[in-house]
Design an enzyme around this catalytic site. Structure first.
Site, PDB file in Angstrom:
ATOM      1  N   SER A   1      -2.133  -7.169 -12.432  1.00 46.85           N
ATOM      2  CA  SER A   1      -1.171  -6.776 -13.461  1.00 46.85           C
ATOM      3  C   SER A   1       0.281  -7.058 -13.098  1.00 46.85           C
ATOM      4  O   SER A   1       1.156  -6.902 -13.966  1.00 46.85           O
ATOM      5  CB  SER A   1      -1.329  -5.291 -13.787  1.00 46.85           C
ATOM      6  OG  SER A   1      -2.492  -5.082 -14.553  1.00 46.85           O
TER       7      SER A   1
ATOM      8  N   GLY B   1     -11.765  -6.073  -7.142  1.00 47.27           N
ATOM      9  CA  GLY B   1     -11.749  -6.018  -5.687  1.00 47.27           C
ATOM     10  C   GLY B   1     -10.484  -6.521  -5.031  1.00 47.27           C
ATOM     11  O   GLY B   1     -10.434  -6.631  -3.806  1.00 47.27           O
TER      12      GLY B   1
ATOM     13  N   GLY C   1       9.248  -2.554  -9.450  1.00 47.69           N
ATOM     14  CA  GLY C   1       8.119  -3.354  -8.999  1.00 47.69           C
ATOM     15  C   GLY C   1       6.972  -3.278  -9.984  1.00 47.69           C
ATOM     16  O   GLY C   1       7.153  -2.950 -11.154  1.00 47.69           O
ATOM     17  N   HIS C   2       5.785  -3.556  -9.476  1.00 48.58           N
ATOM     18  CA  HIS C   2       4.566  -3.476 -10.287  1.00 48.58           C
ATOM     19  C   HIS C   2       3.394  -3.535  -9.333  1.00 48.58           C
ATOM     20  O   HIS C   2       3.477  -4.144  -8.253  1.00 48.58           O
ATOM     21  CB  HIS C   2       4.485  -4.625 -11.286  1.00 48.58           C
ATOM     22  CG  HIS C   2       3.779  -4.269 -12.559  1.00 48.58           C
ATOM     23  ND1 HIS C   2       2.433  -3.977 -12.608  1.00 48.58           N
ATOM     24  CD2 HIS C   2       4.226  -4.157 -13.835  1.00 48.58           C
ATOM     25  CE1 HIS C   2       2.091  -3.701 -13.858  1.00 48.58           C
ATOM     26  NE2 HIS C   2       3.167  -3.801 -14.628  1.00 48.58           N
ATOM     27  N   ASP C   3       2.297  -2.893  -9.714  1.00 47.82           N
ATOM     28  CA  ASP C   3       1.044  -2.995  -8.978  1.00 47.82           C
ATOM     29  C   ASP C   3       0.050  -3.786  -9.812  1.00 47.82           C
ATOM     30  O   ASP C   3       0.204  -3.911 -11.028  1.00 47.82           O
ATOM     31  CB  ASP C   3       0.462  -1.609  -8.690  1.00 47.82           C
ATOM     32  CG  ASP C   3       1.318  -0.793  -7.734  1.00 47.82           C
ATOM     33  OD1 ASP C   3       2.208  -1.376  -7.089  1.00 47.82           O
ATOM     34  OD2 ASP C   3       1.097   0.426  -7.646  1.00 47.82           O
ATOM     35  N   GLY C   4      -0.970  -4.307  -9.152  1.00 42.71           N
ATOM     36  CA  GLY C   4      -2.000  -5.043  -9.865  1.00 42.71           C
ATOM     37  C   GLY C   4      -3.357  -4.837  -9.230  1.00 42.71           C
ATOM     38  O   GLY C   4      -3.474  -4.822  -8.002  1.00 42.71           O
TER      39      GLY C   4
END
Length: 445
Positions: free
Chosen positions: A60, A294, A287-290
């Protein structure tokens, strides 16, 4: 930066062992310098070593790329963020026609459009897949009125990807490469056919039947979800290069301005245009996480000192590894700490009346049952549905204990992390209308 490079070389292999992560790649950009490191194996089945040239899926984090493509259209005068999306996609239909008419580009970018967002339907591998996907949204439910609250929405970014396609006259991934990847010189893959030309990481997952990590048999989700994060893969240093572009391009600075406050879930403080704002003061952290099948990606940027940290992992407790790495880097280079992770509140108790919370809440990818027992304790049971069930996503169960008001603390970790859950709104009888975990699931009965 030499001290950071030495620390990464020495510490990263041990962090993999501590957190059960098969492989990780890290890059740090500060001023004009970039250092990177990698350790572990890209697949436990093949034993291929992770190097700094390996590409990992960024999940993401792709949403920030999609938002940047939209911002380029804004800069060219082709898009107005506060005009209805239907001005650019006249055929757009959602489950609620009035809501569809009132959905603006800004609301898509800020996860406030209000329609069901976890739609992962595979509409094929051809260039028309995104158009087909957007046409399917005519059947998705409207959870709340546009702008009424924040709820993470993957499908909204697929609509934005389609907007880019229509205004550019080319498929989304071609627009991504032409307008961002190639101009910035990023070594990246926009689909599995490009990924196989690189040293590529494979995700590692556990299932309901087998809790040990093993390589996933499915490398990526559907191409139709590419604008939301199903495909893009790159090196850690390329993700840092993208972040540095945002720090040096004045026209992109406005994307970091807060647009909507987030509910008290122990996550970020607000959302900008594509960016999550983890802390607003004293030092802005964006920021952003994705997360894909897995694989997990983490990007943190401190605009004021010009610092960016990217951590890419392919299984295990990537979140804990990211906090160990980014926490050290931010302290050493910026003299600051990451925003604190949520923690239990000592002495917090549940409300006396649990009827407000008990019930069933659902989305297209999961059903959650919350129940109170005869001892005044609250329990949560979630089972995956739809596409998540098809990829054997494990169910999750936990006791909920008091935390902050209508937000409760899960006793059992989910995927290595404790994610608070909030009960929001009123269904007209005094009961909560939504269970909010970052996504708002509506009470169904």
């Amino acid at each position: 930066m030499q001290g950071i490079a030495t620390w990464l070389e020495e510490r990263l292999p041990r962090l993999l062992e501590e957190h059960g992560v098969p492989a990780a790649a890290v890059a740090v950009g500060y001023g004009d310098e970039v250092v990177d490191a990698a350790a572990g194996v890209l697949s436990t089945a093949t034993g291929v070593e992770a190097t700094t040239d390996a590409i990992f899926q960024v999940g993401s984090v792709t949403k920030v790329f999609t938002a940047t493509l939209v911002q380029q259209l804004v800069a060219e005068g082709l898009v107005d963020l506060d005009r209805p999306v239907r001005d650019y996609l006249p055929g757009l239909r959602l489950g609620d026609d009035d809501a569809a008419a009132g959905t603006t580009v800004r609301r898509l970018l800020t996860h406030t459009a209000g329609f069901e967002g976890d739609v992962f339907t595979d509409t094929g591998k051809g260039d028309e897949c995104l158009a087909r996907y957007v046409n399917l949204l005519a059947g998705v439910p409207q959870l709340f009125a546009p702008g009424a609250m924040w709820s993470y929405n993957n499908a909204a970014f697929c609509v934005l990807g389609r907007l880019v396609e229509v205004l550019r006259g080319r498929p989304y991934d071609a627009c991504l490469r032409t307008h961002l990847l190639d101009p910035l010189g990023l070594q990246a893959a926009t689909d599995p056919y490009e990924a196989v030309l690189h040293r590529v990481a494979v995700g590692h997952v556990a299932t309901a039947a087998d809790t040990t990590l093993h390589p996933t048999p499915t490398w990526a989700l559907a191409r139709s979800n590419a604008p939301a994060g199903s495909m893009l893969a790159m090196r850690a240093r390329d993700l840092v290069a993208f972040a540095r572009h945002h720090l040096t391009e004045p026209g992109l600075a406005g994307m970091r301005a807060p647009q909507v406050a987030l509910p008290a879930l122990g996550q970020g403080a607000a959302w900008g245009l594509g960016w999550e704002l983890f802390r607003l003061a004293p030092d802005l952290v964006v920021g952003h996480d994705g997360n894909t099948i897995g694989q997990s990606a983490f990007l943190r940027v401190l605009p004021e000192p010009g610092l960016a940290v990217a951590v890419l992992t392919n299984g295990g407790d990537g979140k804990a590894l990211h906090r160990a790495v980014a926490g050290h880097v931010l302290r050493e280079l910026a003299g600051t700490d990451l925003p604190a992770v949520p923690a239990p509140v000592p002495g917090a108790t549940l409300p006396a009346d649990l009827n407000r919370y008990a019930g069933t809440y659902a989305s297209v990818v999961g059903e959650t049952v919350v129940r109170a027992d005869e001892h005044g304790r609250l329990w949560l049971d979630r089972r995956p549905l739809g596409e998540l069930a098809e990829i054997d996503e494990p169910p999750y169960a936990t006791e909920l204990v008091g935390w902050q008001g209508d937000t409760f603390w899960p006793v059992t970790a989910d995927g290595g992390a404790h994610q608070p859950v909030a009960f929001v709104g009123d269904d007209g009888t005094g009961r909560a209308a939504y269970l909010h975990t970052g996504r708002a699931d509506r009470r169904v009965r």
